[in-house]
Design an enzyme around this catalytic site. Structure first.
Site, PDB file in Angstrom:
ATOM      1  N   HIS A  52       0.882  -1.166   0.000  1.00 55.33           N
ATOM      2  CA  HIS A  52       0.000   0.000   0.000  1.00 55.33           C
ATOM      3  C   HIS A  52       0.919   1.214   0.000  1.00 55.33           C
ATOM      4  O   HIS A  52       2.054   1.138   0.499  1.00 55.33           O
ATOM      5  CB  HIS A  52      -0.868   0.029   1.258  1.00 55.33           C
ATOM      6  N   ASP A  55       2.285   1.764   3.374  1.00 55.39           N
ATOM      7  CA  ASP A  55       3.265   0.798   3.886  1.00 55.39           C
ATOM      8  C   ASP A  55       4.660   1.380   3.628  1.00 55.39           C
ATOM      9  O   ASP A  55       5.588   1.184   4.412  1.00 55.39           O
ATOM     10  CB  ASP A  55       3.178  -0.551   3.142  1.00 55.39           C
ATOM     11  N   GLU A 177      -8.768  -4.658  -8.460  1.00 59.25           N
ATOM     12  CA  GLU A 177      -9.018  -5.849  -7.623  1.00 59.25           C
ATOM     13  C   GLU A 177     -10.483  -5.835  -7.199  1.00 59.25           C
ATOM     14  O   GLU A 177     -10.865  -5.093  -6.287  1.00 59.25           O
ATOM     15  CB  GLU A 177      -8.099  -5.835  -6.388  1.00 59.25           C
ATOM     16  N   GLU A 213      -8.503 -12.008  -6.404  1.00 58.21           N
ATOM     17  CA  GLU A 213      -8.306 -12.682  -5.114  1.00 58.21           C
ATOM     18  C   GLU A 213      -9.288 -13.844  -5.020  1.00 58.21           C
ATOM     19  O   GLU A 213     -10.501 -13.665  -5.193  1.00 58.21           O
ATOM     20  CB  GLU A 213      -8.525 -11.694  -3.963  1.00 58.21           C
ATOM     21  N   HIS A 216     -12.331 -13.312  -2.790  1.00 60.12           N
ATOM     22  CA  HIS A 216     -13.301 -12.342  -3.309  1.00 60.12           C
ATOM     23  C   HIS A 216     -14.222 -13.004  -4.334  1.00 60.12           C
ATOM     24  O   HIS A 216     -15.430 -12.728  -4.364  1.00 60.12           O
ATOM     25  CB  HIS A 216     -12.584 -11.144  -3.934  1.00 60.12           C
ATOM     26  N   ASP A 251     -14.532 -11.817   4.692  1.00 57.74           N
ATOM     27  CA  ASP A 251     -13.338 -12.146   3.912  1.00 57.74           C
ATOM     28  C   ASP A 251     -12.294 -12.746   4.853  1.00 57.74           C
ATOM     29  O   ASP A 251     -11.736 -12.060   5.697  1.00 57.74           O
ATOM     30  CB  ASP A 251     -12.821 -10.844   3.285  1.00 57.74           C
ATOM     31  N   ASP A 253      -9.367 -14.635   4.146  1.00 54.55           N
ATOM     32  CA  ASP A 253      -7.945 -14.650   3.772  1.00 54.55           C
ATOM     33  C   ASP A 253      -7.208 -15.840   4.388  1.00 54.55           C
ATOM     34  O   ASP A 253      -6.107 -15.706   4.928  1.00 54.55           O
ATOM     35  CB  ASP A 253      -7.243 -13.340   4.207  1.00 54.55           C
ATOM     36  N   ASP A 286      -2.625 -13.218  -0.411  1.00 56.59           N
ATOM     37  CA  ASP A 286      -3.257 -12.278   0.518  1.00 56.59           C
ATOM     38  C   ASP A 286      -3.830 -13.146   1.630  1.00 56.59           C
ATOM     39  O   ASP A 286      -5.000 -13.528   1.597  1.00 56.59           O
ATOM     40  CB  ASP A 286      -4.341 -11.466  -0.199  1.00 56.59           C
TER      41      ASP A 286
HETATM   42  C1  3MF Z   1      -9.304  -6.669   0.909  1.00 57.32           C
HETATM   43  C2  3MF Z   1      -8.040  -7.082   0.369  1.00 57.32           C
HETATM   44  C3  3MF Z   1      -6.887  -6.169   0.556  1.00 57.32           C
HETATM   45  C4  3MF Z   1      -6.352  -5.729  -0.759  1.00 57.32           C
HETATM   46  C5  3MF Z   1      -5.158  -4.869  -0.587  1.00 57.32           C
HETATM   47  C6  3MF Z   1      -4.632  -4.361  -1.914  1.00 57.32           C
HETATM   48  C7  3MF Z   1      -5.899  -6.730   2.646  1.00 57.32           C
HETATM   49  O1  3MF Z   1     -10.200  -7.672   0.902  1.00 57.32           O
HETATM   50  O2  3MF Z   1      -7.957  -8.153  -0.173  1.00 57.32           O
HETATM   51  O3  3MF Z   1      -5.873  -6.845   1.259  1.00 57.32           O
HETATM   52  O4  3MF Z   1      -5.979  -6.841  -1.496  1.00 57.32           O
HETATM   53  O5  3MF Z   1      -5.526  -3.828   0.232  1.00 57.32           O
HETATM   54  O6  3MF Z   1      -5.548  -3.609  -2.596  1.00 57.32           O
HETATM   55 MG    MG Z   2      -6.612  -8.833  -1.691  1.00 57.01          MG
HETATM   56 MG    MG Z   3      -8.870 -10.252   1.194  1.00 53.54          MG
END
Ligand code: 3MF
Ligand code: MG
Ligand code: MG
Length: 341
Positions: A52, A55, A177, A213, A216, A251, A253, A286
């Site tokens: 980001h 970051d 994304e 992703e 997602h 979500d 992850d 991710d």
């Molecule tokens: C949110 C995400 C984020 C994005 C990241 C880059 C924490 O669901 O997946 O990761 O991928 O912010 O845009």
């Molecule tokens: Mg992501």
């Molecule tokens: Mg995510």
């Protein structure tokens, strides 16, 4: 059939190593510093970093342009010293008090302007860190109450921002994304099909693509490998966030392949067989480590995700395609399943 030889390069963002905060509980692990995290990558088998903007430049909104460039140069040097490459940079457009009502689709012209300026600064960072990929996760582009925004007009506002960024830097590539919900209950750009529609409508189609992703796609009720196949056909899959997701929840992850190994296999196969990675694309993760994990071993989700990918890749490369074809020709898909059981 293609017998792969691609050596994949793996990447993740520093947020994949975190303190365990969730909506119902505080941090449970002391944070690792940015410098410590950068030091972990090579040992874990990763050569790419996803970022980001903040970051790289914490407190970005308070920084002058000169400060932003100076800080980015420091991080670039750090990456060089560790043999790491910046894969993507994403403007974090969802945390500022100025993006509460959305970024590019806020109802306030002043806030839309902020979102665009912040994105341009993110492009400056990308240039200085040596990468040409800007990720747009359109987190707050939606509305909690449909009547307060114009969904058709919102598409135009997002496109206007994309076009402004394409014009701002004639070499930058934009990777959208998509995510169907969270933080918004319903988002304007929920799937890769929507993202690719925006790409074709933009002023520089060849510089707008997507990042998919896994979680997602699953949250949208879709099959991640088919979503990837759709983008690969259009030559618009430029990065991925591989992970896993246990049904239609928040979500999660989760580590790649940790819920559904078959679905993970399908993703590896579609990437491998359609040449993903052969133009320098990374296998990005991710993934969030479980809240229960002790601090000093809170990177194991990265190890397991990468190893699962490589083990499944081995499967993709060694299944006998001719035998598989015989089952397909005979329309014996049950037999095909037996073969893989
Ligand atoms: C949110 C995400 C984020 C994005 C990241 C880059 C924490 O669901 O997946 O990761 O991928 O912010 O845009
Ligand atoms: Mg992501
Ligand atoms: Mg995510």
């Amino acid at each position: 059939p293609f017998k792969g030889t691609t050596e994949y390069c793996f990447s993740f963002g520093p947020w994949n190593i975190h303190e365990g905060t969730d909506p119902f509980g505080p941090p449970v692990r002391e944070a690792f510093s940015f410098d410590e995290k950068v030091g972990f990558y090579r040992d874990l088998g990763f050569v790419g970093i996803q970022f980001h903007d903040d970051d790289i430049v914490p407190g970005i909104d308070e920084k002058t342009h000169a400060q932003l460039i100076a800080r980015t140069k420091t991080v670039k040097k750090q990456l060089d010293d560790h043999g790491l490459t910046a894969e993507v940079v994403a403007p974090r457009l969802w945390e500022s008090p100025q993006t509460i009502d959305g970024a590019y689709t806020s109802n306030s012209p002043k806030e839309r302007q902020y979102a665009l300026e912040r994105s341009k600064r993110c492009v400056d960072i990308a240039n200085e860190i040596g990468c040409k990929n800007l990720v747009l996760w359109l987190a707050r582009e939606g509305t909690y109450i449909r009547e307060t925004k114009d969904s058709a007009g919102a598409v135009g506002q997002i496109l206007e921002a994309i076009n402004a960024l394409l014009e701002y830097d004639p070499e930058i590539r934009i990777l959208i994304e998509p995510k169907p919900n969270e933080p918004m209950d319903i988002a304007y750009i929920p799937t890769i099909g929507h993202a690719i529609g925006l790409a074709y409508a933009s002023d520089a189609q060849e510089r707008v693509g997507g990042l998919i992703e896994s979680a997602h796609a699953i949250l949208a009720g879709l099959e991640p490998s088919d979503e990837m196949g759709y983008a690969l056909y259009h030559k618009k899959l430029w990065s991925v966030h591989l992970n896993d997701q246990n049904g239609l929840k928040f979500d999660q992850d989760k580590a790649f392949g940790s819920v559904n190994l078959r679905r993970a296999f399908n993703q590896v196969q579609v990437l491998e067989e359609n040449g993903y990675g052969r133009n320098g694309e990374f296998i990005g993760l991710d993934v969030k480590v479980m809240r229960t994990q002790p601090r000093d071993i809170s990177t194991k989700h990265l190890l397991s995700s990468r190893r699962t990918f490589l083990n499944l890749l081995e499967k993709v490369r060694t299944f006998d395609k001719e035998v598989e074809q015989e089952f397909i020709t005979a329309r014996d898909y049950e037999g095909f399943g037996l073969l893989h059981s």
